[in-house]
Design an enzyme around this catalytic site. Structure first.
Site, PDB file in Angstrom:
ATOM      1  N   GLY A   1       0.784  -1.230   0.000  1.00  0.00           N
ATOM      2  CA  GLY A   1       0.000   0.000   0.000  1.00  0.00           C
ATOM      3  C   GLY A   1       0.812   1.274   0.000  1.00  0.00           C
ATOM      4  O   GLY A   1       0.245   2.355   0.143  1.00  0.00           O
TER       5      GLY A   1
ATOM      6  N   HIS B   1       7.649   6.815   5.912  1.00  0.00           N
ATOM      7  CA  HIS B   1       6.744   7.495   6.843  1.00  0.00           C
ATOM      8  C   HIS B   1       6.064   6.467   7.712  1.00  0.00           C
ATOM      9  O   HIS B   1       5.681   5.399   7.255  1.00  0.00           O
ATOM     10  CB  HIS B   1       5.697   8.333   6.106  1.00  0.00           C
ATOM     11  CG  HIS B   1       4.983   7.614   5.005  1.00  0.00           C
ATOM     12  ND1 HIS B   1       5.546   7.432   3.769  1.00  0.00           N
ATOM     13  CD2 HIS B   1       3.768   7.025   4.959  1.00  0.00           C
ATOM     14  CE1 HIS B   1       4.695   6.754   2.995  1.00  0.00           C
ATOM     15  NE2 HIS B   1       3.612   6.484   3.703  1.00  0.00           N
ATOM     16  N   LEU B   2       5.909   6.848   8.974  1.00  0.00           N
ATOM     17  CA  LEU B   2       5.111   6.059   9.910  1.00  0.00           C
ATOM     18  C   LEU B   2       3.735   6.687   9.967  1.00  0.00           C
ATOM     19  O   LEU B   2       3.610   7.889  10.217  1.00  0.00           O
ATOM     20  CB  LEU B   2       5.693   6.144  11.320  1.00  0.00           C
ATOM     21  CG  LEU B   2       6.767   5.209  11.794  1.00  0.00           C
ATOM     22  CD1 LEU B   2       6.954   5.418  13.303  1.00  0.00           C
ATOM     23  CD2 LEU B   2       6.407   3.767  11.520  1.00  0.00           C
ATOM     24  N   HIS B   3       2.705   5.889   9.734  1.00  0.00           N
ATOM     25  CA  HIS B   3       1.345   6.343  10.011  1.00  0.00           C
ATOM     26  C   HIS B   3       1.099   6.144  11.498  1.00  0.00           C
ATOM     27  O   HIS B   3       1.330   5.049  12.026  1.00  0.00           O
ATOM     28  CB  HIS B   3       0.320   5.493   9.258  1.00  0.00           C
ATOM     29  CG  HIS B   3       0.380   5.586   7.771  1.00  0.00           C
ATOM     30  ND1 HIS B   3      -0.508   6.349   7.035  1.00  0.00           N
ATOM     31  CD2 HIS B   3       1.206   5.006   6.874  1.00  0.00           C
ATOM     32  CE1 HIS B   3      -0.236   6.210   5.739  1.00  0.00           C
ATOM     33  NE2 HIS B   3       0.798   5.402   5.610  1.00  0.00           N
TER      34      HIS B   3
HETATM   35  P1  5GP Z   1       1.286   5.323   1.997  1.00  0.00           P
HETATM   36  O1  5GP Z   1       0.095   4.878   1.186  1.00  0.00           O
HETATM   37  O2  5GP Z   1       2.465   5.649   1.100  1.00  0.00           O
HETATM   38  O3  5GP Z   1       1.649   4.429   3.133  1.00  0.00           O
HETATM   39  O4  5GP Z   1       0.838   6.668   2.692  1.00  0.00           O
HETATM   40  C1  5GP Z   1       0.853   7.899   2.059  1.00  0.00           C
HETATM   41  C2  5GP Z   1      -0.062   8.795   2.839  1.00  0.00           C
HETATM   42  O5  5GP Z   1       0.203  10.132   2.478  1.00  0.00           O
HETATM   43  C3  5GP Z   1      -1.552   8.548   2.560  1.00  0.00           C
HETATM   44  O6  5GP Z   1      -2.213   8.202   3.782  1.00  0.00           O
HETATM   45  C4  5GP Z   1      -2.029   9.871   1.981  1.00  0.00           C
HETATM   46  O7  5GP Z   1      -3.332  10.210   2.403  1.00  0.00           O
HETATM   47  C5  5GP Z   1      -0.989  10.855   2.474  1.00  0.00           C
HETATM   48  N1  5GP Z   1      -0.764  11.980   1.597  1.00  0.00           N
HETATM   49  C6  5GP Z   1      -0.597  11.928   0.254  1.00  0.00           C
HETATM   50  N2  5GP Z   1      -0.390  13.169  -0.230  1.00  0.00           N
HETATM   51  C7  5GP Z   1      -0.422  14.013   0.836  1.00  0.00           C
HETATM   52  C8  5GP Z   1      -0.277  15.431   0.964  1.00  0.00           C
HETATM   53  O8  5GP Z   1      -0.065  16.170   0.006  1.00  0.00           O
HETATM   54  N3  5GP Z   1      -0.379  15.948   2.216  1.00  0.00           N
HETATM   55  C9  5GP Z   1      -0.626  15.163   3.297  1.00  0.00           C
HETATM   56  N4  5GP Z   1      -0.721  15.774   4.479  1.00  0.00           N
HETATM   57  N5  5GP Z   1      -0.757  13.829   3.215  1.00  0.00           N
HETATM   58  C10 5GP Z   1      -0.659  13.265   1.996  1.00  0.00           C
END
Ligand code: 5GP
Ligand code: ZN
Length: 116
Positions: free
Chosen positions: A95, A102-104
């Site tokens: 995902g 990045h850590l969610h």
């Molecule tokens: P991943 O799917 O790579 O684990 O998580 C990427 C996260 O970044 C997603 O939860 C998405 O909502 C967030 N995200 C994507 N673009 C932006 C943005 O421009 N600003 C912020 N604050 N979050 C973002």
């Protein structure tokens, strides 16, 4: 080194706006633009590391700092005791859509297991 086309490098540098909740020399935390829980923060290193697969031995302390920062932010938001989840998606099959580590930090609602 910042990557010129990396969204999160740009957020860390202040070139793209975000709701920042923490900044220090090594890490930045901000609100996810598409929150999946009442608390949904992203905790990132300033250093560009594309995925967890790309972590080097010298990044060990940095990763520890990110996790401890997530715990501190969870405590500040009052979800340390109720529960929170740190998610680190690595590559597309898991995902990952933004290729800057990045850590969610997710919390404020009941989480289910296993994740989808
Ligand atoms: P991943 O799917 O790579 O684990 O998580 C990427 C996260 O970044 C997603 O939860 C998405 O909502 C967030 N995200 C994507 N673009 C932006 C943005 O421009 N600003 C912020 N604050 N979050 C973002
Ligand atoms: Zn980056």
């Amino acid at each position: 080194m910042p990557q010129p086309d990396c969204l999160f490098c740009k957020i860390a540098a202040g070139q793209i706006p975000a709701k920042l909740v923490h900044q220090d020399d090594d890490a930045v935390a901000f609100v996810d633009i598409n929150p999946q829980a009442p608390t949904h923060l992203l905790v990132i290193p300033r250093k560009h590391v594309a995925t967890a697969n790309d972590l080097a031995p010298e990044d060990e302390a940095l990763v520890g700092k990110l996790l401890r920062l997530a715990a501190k932010l969870a405590a500040e938001r009052g979800i340390a005791e109720s529960g929170w989840r740190a998610v680190l998606n690595t590559n597309r099959g898991a995902g990952q859509t933004v290729f800057h580590l990045h850590l969610h930090l997710l919390g404020g609602r009941q989480m289910s297991w296993p994740p989808g």
